[in-house]
Write an enzyme that holds these catalytic residues in place. Structure first.
Site, PDB file in Angstrom:
ATOM      1  N   HIS A   1      -5.828  -3.445  -7.344  1.00 13.78           N
ATOM      2  CA  HIS A   1      -4.655  -3.182  -6.503  1.00 13.78           C
ATOM      3  C   HIS A   1      -4.534  -4.357  -5.528  1.00 13.78           C
ATOM      4  O   HIS A   1      -5.538  -4.955  -5.151  1.00 13.78           O
ATOM      5  CB  HIS A   1      -4.921  -1.877  -5.750  1.00 13.78           C
ATOM      6  CG  HIS A   1      -3.766  -1.340  -4.968  1.00 13.78           C
ATOM      7  ND1 HIS A   1      -3.396  -1.848  -3.741  1.00 13.78           N
ATOM      8  CD2 HIS A   1      -2.901  -0.323  -5.228  1.00 13.78           C
ATOM      9  CE1 HIS A   1      -2.359  -1.157  -3.282  1.00 13.78           C
ATOM     10  NE2 HIS A   1      -2.033  -0.241  -4.161  1.00 13.78           N
TER      11      HIS A   1
ATOM     12  N   ASP B   1     -13.806   0.015  -4.520  1.00 14.88           N
ATOM     13  CA  ASP B   1     -12.547   0.553  -4.001  1.00 14.88           C
ATOM     14  C   ASP B   1     -12.392   1.978  -4.520  1.00 14.88           C
ATOM     15  O   ASP B   1     -12.098   2.196  -5.697  1.00 14.88           O
ATOM     16  CB  ASP B   1     -11.405  -0.349  -4.478  1.00 14.88           C
ATOM     17  CG  ASP B   1     -10.026   0.246  -4.201  1.00 14.88           C
ATOM     18  OD1 ASP B   1      -9.945   1.361  -3.648  1.00 14.88           O
ATOM     19  OD2 ASP B   1      -9.027  -0.411  -4.540  1.00 14.88           O
TER      20      ASP B   1
ATOM     21  N   GLN C   1      -8.860   5.895  -5.556  1.00 15.79           N
ATOM     22  CA  GLN C   1      -8.486   6.911  -6.550  1.00 15.79           C
ATOM     23  C   GLN C   1      -9.669   7.758  -7.008  1.00 15.79           C
ATOM     24  O   GLN C   1      -9.493   8.652  -7.836  1.00 15.79           O
ATOM     25  CB  GLN C   1      -7.851   6.240  -7.781  1.00 15.79           C
ATOM     26  CG  GLN C   1      -6.627   5.401  -7.494  1.00 15.79           C
ATOM     27  CD  GLN C   1      -5.433   6.208  -7.016  1.00 15.79           C
ATOM     28  OE1 GLN C   1      -5.385   7.436  -7.174  1.00 15.79           O
ATOM     29  NE2 GLN C   1      -4.471   5.537  -6.411  1.00 15.79           N
TER      30      GLN C   1
ATOM     31  N   LYS D   1      -4.938  10.232   0.231  1.00 16.98           N
ATOM     32  CA  LYS D   1      -4.971  10.505  -1.207  1.00 16.98           C
ATOM     33  C   LYS D   1      -5.914  11.665  -1.519  1.00 16.98           C
ATOM     34  O   LYS D   1      -6.085  12.028  -2.675  1.00 16.98           O
ATOM     35  CB  LYS D   1      -5.397   9.255  -1.975  1.00 16.98           C
ATOM     36  CG  LYS D   1      -4.322   8.162  -1.997  1.00 16.98           C
ATOM     37  CD  LYS D   1      -4.807   6.951  -2.760  1.00 16.98           C
ATOM     38  CE  LYS D   1      -3.720   5.977  -3.140  1.00 16.98           C
ATOM     39  NZ  LYS D   1      -3.063   5.296  -2.033  1.00 16.98           N
TER      40      LYS D   1
ATOM     41  N   CYS E   1       1.636  -2.104  -7.335  1.00 19.70           N
ATOM     42  CA  CYS E   1       0.814  -3.014  -6.539  1.00 19.70           C
ATOM     43  C   CYS E   1      -0.250  -3.697  -7.392  1.00 19.70           C
ATOM     44  O   CYS E   1      -1.344  -3.995  -6.916  1.00 19.70           O
ATOM     45  CB  CYS E   1       0.179  -2.312  -5.337  1.00 19.70           C
ATOM     46  SG  CYS E   1       1.376  -1.787  -4.122  1.00 19.70           S
TER      47      CYS E   1
END
Lengths: 150, 411
Positions: free
Chosen positions: B127, B205, B208, B231, B369
């Site tokens: 991303h 990261d 998600q 999220k 993104c």
């Protein structure tokens, strides 16, 4: 008519499927500019060839994008060919009015461009409609530049 | 509801007031943009209201009851978030979100450890939030970026590439745990172990993965892990950065200001230990406390149950997409995050998403993104449907009907 049908008028869908004046022109003689929509990544390149008396000759475009950006650019190439630079700039101002304001588009003045009035119900798509026009504006300044619709 | 018994998913869904609304044209909302932001259950909304109704004051400096209470809740929230991902309390820094977590490390860690000629390794799936901060850091320090290649539309990384790419000049390997655009789940444990065996720092990261699959940072073996609250059922503007204690202790500050200092003179200052060193200024107190409430909520359901629910719904969704004439789902064949990118023949993603909205269906369309990835895969962007545990089988079936109608509309 529901908002979707107002947005995707038959003329718009037809131009998006079969874009006119699609492809590059040699640089020079044509002036070239590029429009980028950072929010979607769509890119449109525009080439403008001027006649000896300073009028717009042939306008072509190339790029990938949604039906709105492709058809707006396609119709733009048809409508601006043979016009003076001032006329094309006035047309751009008028087109921006058509897609982004509540003012009744002047059908007599803008003819086919008025089919884009449905865009005003989808504020996120105004940038799509303007992408080719912003690149044209840049090319009319006879400067090689990239513009964004942000 | 105990985490051991399978939750009553329709009762769970009913805890999200926003999901029962109809759109302005009378269509019921079908929210399939969860990878962009999740919705919030009443328990989380109540926690936010409760804090501002009863407990709001600045933290760490007020010598009165209300401030003590806010401070206590804020610091307990740190412990709660730590527990949620298997970290120690002093290893959690509250941030504005995933992006700020990456930027913090790209500044603090790089300013101490990155030299001209060094390499930061990323993957081609990153991303922009896990790409641009490293571009900027590389520019500041004269370092370069390299990318573990993705093979094709399945989003699988080249399995042979990584060992050969973890060379001595690589100082840090930062990669997305679950890809937001393709759904690829990277083998984080394996990659972190390999990097560590060669003395390379790792950042995962988790935008998600947090709140979707069980995450234990000690098992992952990463040095840094970043997550964003919004999220995973918490508000926007709050996130967390995990840093292994030994790593954090040796880093210089990121932002300067109040709260992060020990003693200040006009010309110099000394700084507090982590995590305070990295939290300059008044923090997002309510955000942190409500993020902890979101952790309570998710653990109440059970992350294992959530992961299983994600998986079942995602399988149904990918099958539904592939069954539509002219639609192609993109991403891994096997296990994947709770999302699917897809393309519809002859229909640009933005036209598709605009049309879907007229049916009350919220999808995402564009480059997600991940512009360089889309260019590499020669895709003019994709449409994306992304799920969370409160979505239903009926919504997926309705999505398939709507997409079929959209395909006819533009054909």
């Amino acid at each position: 008519m529901n908002p979707l049908d107002e947005l995707y008028q038959a003329v718009i869908l037809e131009h998006s499927r079969r874009p006119r004046n699609n492809g590059p022109q040699p640089v020079p003689p044509a002036f070239h500019a590029e429009g980028v929509n950072p929010s979607c990544g769509d890119e449109i390149e525009v080439w403008v060839n001027f006649t000896e008396d300073g009028k717009i000759g042939k306008v072509t475009f190339q790029g990938q994008g949604c039906a709105i950006s492709q058809s707006a650019a396609s119709i733009m190439t048809v409508k601006t060919a043979g016009r003076s630079v001032e006329e094309a700039r006035a047309m751009l101002t008028g087109f921006h009015e058509i897609v982004s304001t509540e003012i009744d588009p002047d059908m007599d003045r803008f003819g086919e461009l008025a089919v884009f009035a449905g865009v005003r119900q989808f504020p996120a798509r105004v940038k799509c409609a303007m992408l080719g026009w912003r690149a044209l504006e840049q090319a009319l300044n006879r400067s090689e530049a990239s513009v964004t619709t942000e | 509801m105990s985490p051991s018994s399978t939750p009553d998913w329709s009762a769970v869904r009913a805890q999200f007031p926003i999901l029962s609304q109809v759109q302005s044209n009378g269509q019921p909302l079908i929210y399939l943009d969860n990878a962009a932001s999740s919705q919030k259950p009443q328990a989380v909304i109540d926690a936010l209201v409760r804090y501002y109704t009863h407990d709001n004051a600045n933290v760490h400096r007020g010598l009165y009851e209300l401030s003590a209470r806010a401070t206590d809740q804020y610091e307990r929230a740190r412990g709660r978030v730590a527990q949620f991902i298997g970290a120690e309390e002093n290893e959690i820094i509250f941030t504005r979100g995933t992006t700020e977590g990456v930027n913090l490390i790209a500044h603090a860690w790089c300013s101490k450890n990155l030299r001209a000629g060094d390499v930061i390794l990323l993957t081609e799936l990153e991303h922009h939030s896990n790409l641009i901060p490293w571009q900027l850091a590389a520019q500041r320090h004269g370092a370069t970026l390299r990318f573990v290649p993705v093979l094709d539309e399945t989003g699988a990384p080249d399995p042979t590439a990584l060992p050969a790419m973890l060379t001595p000049e690589v100082k840090l390997f930062a990669f997305v745990h679950i890809s937001n655009s393709l759904g690829t789940i990277h083998p984080a444990e394996e990659w972190c172990a390999l990097a560590r065996s060669r003395g390379i720092a790792t950042l995962v990261d988790g935008a998600q993965s947090a709140g979707h699959i069980p995450v234990n940072v000690k098992d992952l073996g990463c040095d840094f892990y970043v997550l964003g609250g919004h999220k995973m059922c918490a508000p926007t503007g709050i996130g967390a950065l995990y840093g292994r204690a030994e790593m954090l202790d040796e880093l210089p500050p990121f932002h300067g200001g109040g709260e992060m200092i020990e003693s200040v003179r006009y010309d110099r200052a000394t700084y507090r230990a982590a995590p305070a060193r990295f939290e300059a200024g008044t923090p997002n107190i309510a955000g942190a406390i409500v993020l902890a409430a979101a952790c309570d909520y998710l653990d109440g359901i059970g992350i294992g149950h959530i992961a299983a629910r994600d998986e079942a719904l995602t399988r149904r969704m990918v099958d539904a997409l592939n069954s539509i004439n002219g639609v192609r789902a993109i991403g891994p064949e096997g296990p994947r995050g709770a999302l699917s990118s897809f393309v519809m023949e002859g229909v640009h993603p933005h036209d598709l998403v605009t049309a879907a909205s007229e049916y009350g269906l919220a999808l995402r369309g564009g480059h997600h993104c991940t512009q360089p990835l889309m260019k590499k895969l020669k895709l003019p962007g994709t449409a994306r449907a992304s799920l969370y545990f409160y979505n239903t089988e009926a919504e997926i079936d309705r999505m398939a009907e709507i997409l079929t109608a959209i395909r006819k509309y533009f054909a």
